[in-house]
Structures are given as structure tokens and as C-alpha cells.
Design an enzyme around this catalytic site. Structure first.
Site, PDB file in Angstrom:
ATOM      1  N   CYS A  98       5.023  -4.427   0.740  1.00 10.13           N
ATOM      2  CA  CYS A  98       3.695  -4.968   1.009  1.00 10.13           C
ATOM      3  C   CYS A  98       2.769  -4.682  -0.162  1.00 10.13           C
ATOM      4  O   CYS A  98       2.888  -3.646  -0.826  1.00 10.13           O
ATOM      5  CB  CYS A  98       3.148  -4.341   2.289  1.00 10.13           C
ATOM      6  SG  CYS A  98       1.499  -4.913   2.755  1.00 10.13           S
TER       7      CYS A  98
ATOM      8  N   HIS B 280      -1.115  -1.024  -3.982  1.00 14.43           N
ATOM      9  CA  HIS B 280      -2.427  -0.425  -4.241  1.00 14.43           C
ATOM     10  C   HIS B 280      -2.310   1.088  -4.448  1.00 14.43           C
ATOM     11  O   HIS B 280      -2.972   1.665  -5.307  1.00 14.43           O
ATOM     12  CB  HIS B 280      -3.379  -0.701  -3.077  1.00 14.43           C
ATOM     13  CG  HIS B 280      -3.911  -2.102  -3.035  1.00 14.43           C
ATOM     14  ND1 HIS B 280      -4.524  -2.695  -4.115  1.00 14.43           N
ATOM     15  CD2 HIS B 280      -3.938  -3.021  -2.034  1.00 14.43           C
ATOM     16  CE1 HIS B 280      -4.912  -3.921  -3.787  1.00 14.43           C
ATOM     17  NE2 HIS B 280      -4.562  -4.140  -2.541  1.00 14.43           N
TER      18      HIS B 280
ATOM     19  N   HIS C  24       5.461   1.026   5.017  1.00 16.69           N
ATOM     20  CA  HIS C  24       4.836   0.997   6.343  1.00 16.69           C
ATOM     21  C   HIS C  24       5.168  -0.274   7.123  1.00 16.69           C
ATOM     22  O   HIS C  24       4.714  -0.415   8.265  1.00 16.69           O
ATOM     23  CB  HIS C  24       3.316   1.105   6.192  1.00 16.69           C
ATOM     24  CG  HIS C  24       2.707  -0.042   5.450  1.00 16.69           C
ATOM     25  ND1 HIS C  24       2.746  -0.136   4.081  1.00 16.69           N
ATOM     26  CD2 HIS C  24       2.067  -1.151   5.883  1.00 16.69           C
ATOM     27  CE1 HIS C  24       2.158  -1.252   3.697  1.00 16.69           C
ATOM     28  NE2 HIS C  24       1.737  -1.891   4.776  1.00 16.69           N
TER      29      HIS C  24
END
Length: 361
Positions: A38, A43, A59
Site C-alpha cells: 500500500c 509514506h 497492514h
């Protein structure tokens, strides 16, 4: 067990042997079957958001329950599950008022560095968002999992754990898009494609996808976009306003940039709503013209699509089984755990929708 460990921001992850603790009260041990890459993980890899290191990231995942701790009643060994970072307590004000995605109970949603479920070289290993799915096993609170039907492919179910749930929830729960409304979606990555798909399921009359990556244009149309705008050459807001004769009812920002957040608000018609889904870097300020609020335009945030994942995710699986939710089309690459750094490099370069780490079972 093997896990991908981030030792410092802006450094490649390394594959390490990490020890996972036995599940304690209300905890569940899951054998990870698949984990999606993801942009939110990126980030943290790049340091845009801080987190204690060393840490096992990941996650967006699905797997099979191997063992349960004391007082676990919802799950049993052998159950197929999807994980979700929106772990909830079930008794706070937010949970009891139907907003479990923003539950803040520190007993279940432990702050970074607090969870003591992983160990490495005799010391503490940090767990990411109370999950850490870039590993062969996870120990998580039972309220971070939802049981799903066993005939659902787990490599596709993993996508529902974050990207699909976030996009669908932003449309169905946060913004509550109605049939016949017009929608603009900024960014056609995993979350953006899910947002487009959800808008189509909701009955939006016109869905405009905006992106710079040519790879995403036809993919966006396949997921339900009626129009595609290449944001590279010109003013995307002007193009949207012309295309829709005055703006859209709903705009969704799925990238996490100041510019696209402002554009999402700028392309609204009177009474329209901009929903910010992307993770905008800490410290970034969004600038808007005060006069525009007199036209009852609104801007709002969305945390994981305001989900109620225990009910939402099984419904999404039913949508997939009916052919209404597109998941196979989202998977660009299936990779091994030791290929994870290459997977994130591919994400940065463009030309992919979602890469999925598939674990040996």
C-alpha cells in the site's frame, strides 16, 4: 518466522528471522497468506510519517487463524480472516455511536512502540499499526480481524483489508454518494480504483478519473470511470468543470498531495463535497478561498473509509463473488517476500496498480 524489517527511513527493508509471541488474552495468531503493498507503507518507508524502528511494516493482509488466546470467542483455528488497522474496542463513545474506525482506546489501538508482540535478536521489534503483515505470522487483537467465507481467494481478500475498504467506505459511508450524482476521483492507484468501482456500484451517473500515469487510464475505465483526464498537460480543474458543465457533486482525493486536495475542492459544484482519502504529509496546509464556502461547498476527511469492517468486508466479498467488485484486475504483480523492495520501487515508478506478497502455505 521471516519478516521484512525497516531499520531506518529511506533504506531498503531486510529479510530477518523475527520471533512472534504466543497470543495472550483476546489475541489471535494468524498465518499470513498475502499482504498488499500500500502507498501508506511507502509514506513510512520514505519518512513522511514517523514510526519507531526497527519495525515490520504491512497492514493490508489476509490469512488463516492458527491459534487463539484466552477469552477469544469470535474466531477459532482454521478460520479465514482479513486484517484491518481499524481495530476497535466496542465500548467507547465512537464505537457505540457507529464510528468504530476512529476508536481511540489505547488497550486495543496501541500507540507506536507499545505493542510487545515481536522480538528480534533478543530485543524489542516494533509492530506497525498493531498488525505488521510483512511477516509470515501476525499476533493481533481479535477486533482487528474479520472472519470471511473460506472459498474467497486470500490473495484477493488481502486487498480488501485497506485499499478496497478505504475507497469503498469513502464513497458509501463517508460521502454517501447517491445514484445519479457526479464524481471526480484524483488518483487511480489501488485506493482510487476502488473509489471508482464503489462509485459505479453506488450508481453515480458520471465518474471522472484524473491521473498522470497512462497505464491507469484504461484501468480506470475498466473499474467504472466514464471519463478520464490526463492531469499532466493542463489545468485538471478547468477540464473537469468543462466536462461536467459546472463541477461535480463529489470529489475524492486519493493521492495525498496539497495540490490535488485543493483541486478536489476546486472542481465542486455548489453544494458539493470533497473527501480527502490520501495521507497528506504532516505539516502540510491546505489553502482554499473563503468565498467558495458561501456556495455550501464542503471538505472532509475520511479515515479508512469510515468503515465498519466486520460488516463491510463480508459484503465486499459478496460483491466480488457477484462480479460487481473488481479485484483480479487490480493485481499487477504477485511477489515473494524477498522481492518487497522491488515491489515498492515499481510503485514509485508507476505502471502498476497493486503488488501482492504471497506467502508459502
Amino acid at each position: 518466522m521471516k519478516a521484512a524489517v525497516l531499520h531506518a527511513p529511506r533504506q531498503p527493508m531486510t529479510i530477518e528471522q523475527v520471533t512472534v509471541e504466543k497470543p495472550k488474552r483476546r489475541e489471535v495468531l494468524v498465518r499470513t497468506a498475502a499482504a498488499g503493498l500500500c502507498h501508506s507503507d511507502l509514506h513510512f518507508i520514505e519518512g513522511s510519517y514517523p514510526t519507531p524502528v526497527p519495525v515490520v511494516l504491512g497492514h493490508e493482509s489476509a490469512g488463516v487463524v492458527e491459534a487463539v488466546g484466552e477469552d477469544v470467542t469470535y474466531l477459532k483455528p482454521g478460520d479465514h480472516v482479513i486484517s484491518c488497522l481499524s481495530v476497535f474496542c466496542g465500548h467507547c463513545e465512537f464505537c457505540l455511536s457507529g464510528r468504530p474506525s476512529i476508536c481511540q482506546d489505547p488497550e486495543v489501538k496501541m500507540p507506536p512502540g507499545v505493542a510487545k508482540r515481536l522480538r528480534w535478536q533478543g530485543g524489542h521489534m516494533n509492530q506497525f499499526l498493531n498488525l505488521s503483515s510483512f511477516a509470515e505470522q501476525m499476533v493481533v487483537h481479535e477486533h482487528a480481524l474479520v472472519k470471511v467465507r473460506p472459498d474467497m481467494p486470500l490473495d484477493l481478500a488481502a486487498l480488501i483489508g485497506c485499499g478496497v475498504m478505504t475507497g469503498y467506505g469513502a464513497v458509501a459511508r463517508t460521502a454517501k454518494v447517491e445514484p445519479g450524482q457526479t464524481v471526480a476521483v484524483f488518483g487511480a492507484g489501488g485506493i482510487g480504483l476502488s473509489t471508482i468501482n464503489a462509485a459505479a456500484i453506488a450508481g453515480a451517473a458520471r465518474i471522472v478519473a484524473i491521473d498522470r500515469d497512462p497505464f491507469k487510464f484504461e484501468l480506470a475505465r475498466a473499474f467504472g470511470a466514464t471519463d478520464v483526464i490526463d492531469a499532466s498537460p493542463g489545468d485538471a480543474v478547468k477540464q473537469i468543470m468543462e466536462l461536467t458543465s459546472g463541477g461535480v457533486d463529489h470529489a475524492f482525493e486519493c493521492i495525498g498531495l496539497k495540490q490535488t486536495a485543493e483541486q478536489a475542492f476546486g472542481c465542486l459544484r455548489a453544494g458539493g463535497t470533497a473527501t480527502i482519502i490520501g495521507m497528506i504529509p504532516i505539516g502540510t496546509k491546505i489553502e482554499l478561498h473563503g468565498f467558495d464556502f458561501l456556495r455550501e461547498r464542503r471538505i472532509q476527511g475520511s479515515m479508512m473509509g469510515s468503515n465498519r469492517f466486520r460488516t463491510d468486508m463480508p459484503r465486499l466479498i459478496e460483491f466480488y463473488m457477484q462480479g460487481r467488485l473488481k479485484l483480479k484486475e487490480m493485481v499487477s504483480r504477485r511477489i515473494r517476500l524477498d522481492e518487497i523492495n522491488a515491489g515498492f520501487e515499481a510503485m514509485k515508478q508507476g505502471g502498476t496498480a497493486r503488488s501482492v506478497v504471497v506467502f508459502e502455505q
